[in-house]
Scaffold this active site. Structure first.
Site, PDB file in Angstrom:
ATOM      1  N   LYS A 152      -7.151  -4.807  -2.925  1.00  0.00           N
ATOM      2  CA  LYS A 152      -7.971  -5.318  -1.531  1.00  0.00           C
ATOM      3  C   LYS A 152      -8.805  -4.056  -1.305  1.00  0.00           C
ATOM      4  CE  LYS A 152      -4.046  -4.016   1.241  1.00  0.00           C
ATOM      5  NZ  LYS A 152      -4.971  -2.886   2.088  1.00  0.00           N
ATOM      6  N   ASP A 163       0.860  -0.999  -0.082  1.00  0.00           N
ATOM      7  CA  ASP A 163      -0.156  -0.100   0.100  1.00  0.00           C
ATOM      8  C   ASP A 163       0.862   1.281  -0.015  1.00  0.00           C
ATOM      9  OD1 ASP A 163      -1.943  -1.858   0.428  1.00  0.00           O
ATOM     10  OD2 ASP A 163      -2.887  -0.937   2.074  1.00  0.00           O
ATOM     11  N   CYS A 165      -1.854  -2.487   7.527  1.00  0.00           N
ATOM     12  CA  CYS A 165      -2.012  -3.456   6.495  1.00  0.00           C
ATOM     13  C   CYS A 165      -0.624  -4.222   6.503  1.00  0.00           C
ATOM     14  CB  CYS A 165      -2.041  -2.739   5.084  1.00  0.00           C
ATOM     15  SG  CYS A 165      -3.743  -2.080   5.188  1.00  0.00           S
TER      16      CYS A 165
END
Ligand code: VGL
Ligand code: ZN
Length: 207
Positions: free
Chosen positions: A106, A8, A151
């Site tokens: 996601k 991310d 994450c």
């Protein structure tokens, strides 16, 4: 076989973004250098529809930082971030992507969040990353990126749970620290689960 998972590193998670992680921009050059020592690199991308249930704006009267129950799971509410096809969801400028073998999206289901690159938060759906890495013969994964306490943590815990020997490259991650100490607690939790916590300097020379 080793793989790197880049988590991310997107505009909304770096300073100036909607869910800015302090120092998030600093990981770009660190992760670029880290990538040079891996033959297989996968990346995750937070990729929410505008009506995503993790956005405080989609729950009247709620604010970012509040918690709610979402489809039976506790959910921290966030500012609107990483909306599909918006600049905030783009990868951070300067991040090398030319050697990425796989990108998993996601958080695409509006009813459930997905901090891990492997499963949603309810472990109901797999992204395919685990099967992909196993098909490629990967036994060891290194995780770096944003955010340490969300994450990165859940990606590393799932990797470990799937049987990969798992390491988090700590200096190549930054955390949200919504509550002070969250990053430290996340590191402890990962270590307790058997995840190795390493620094990029001890990983040796690029190859
Ligand atoms: C993340 C909060 C919400 C992350 C993603 O990438 O750590 N955190 N969505
Ligand atoms: Zn998100």
């Amino acid at each position: 076989m080793e793989a790197l998972i880049v988590v991310d590193i997107q505009n909304d998670f770096i300073p100036g973004g909607a869910l800015a992680v302090p120092g998030g921009d600093e990981v770009v050059s660190l992760v670029n250098r880290l990538q040079t020592r891996f033959g297989l690199i996968a990346a995750t991308r937070d990729w929410h529809p505008p009506d995503h249930g993790s956005f405080a704006a989609n729950h009247p009267g709620k604010r970012a930082g509040d918690s709610i129950m979402l489809e039976g799971l506790n959910q921290t509410l966030w500012p609107v971030h990483c909306v599909q096809d918006t600049p905030g969801a783009d990868f951070a400028p300067g991040l090398y992507r030319d050697r990425w073998a796989k990108v998993v999206l996601k958080g695409t289901d509006p009813r459930i969040d997905s901090y891990s690159g492997f499963y949603d938060n309810g472990h109901r759906m797999a992204t395919g990353l685990g099967d992909y890495l196993k098909e490629e013969g990967v036994s060891t994964v290194f995780v770096a990126g944003l955010a340490t306490d969300y994450c990165v943590k859940f990606t590393a815990l799932d990797a470990q749970g799937l049987g990969f020997e798992t390491y988090v490259v700590r200096d190549c991650c930054r955390g949200v620290d919504l509550n002070p100490g969250d990053v430290e607690r996340a590191v402890d939790e990962m270590r307790t689960a058997g995840v190795g916590i390493v620094g990029s300097a001890e990983l040796g020379n690029p190859r």
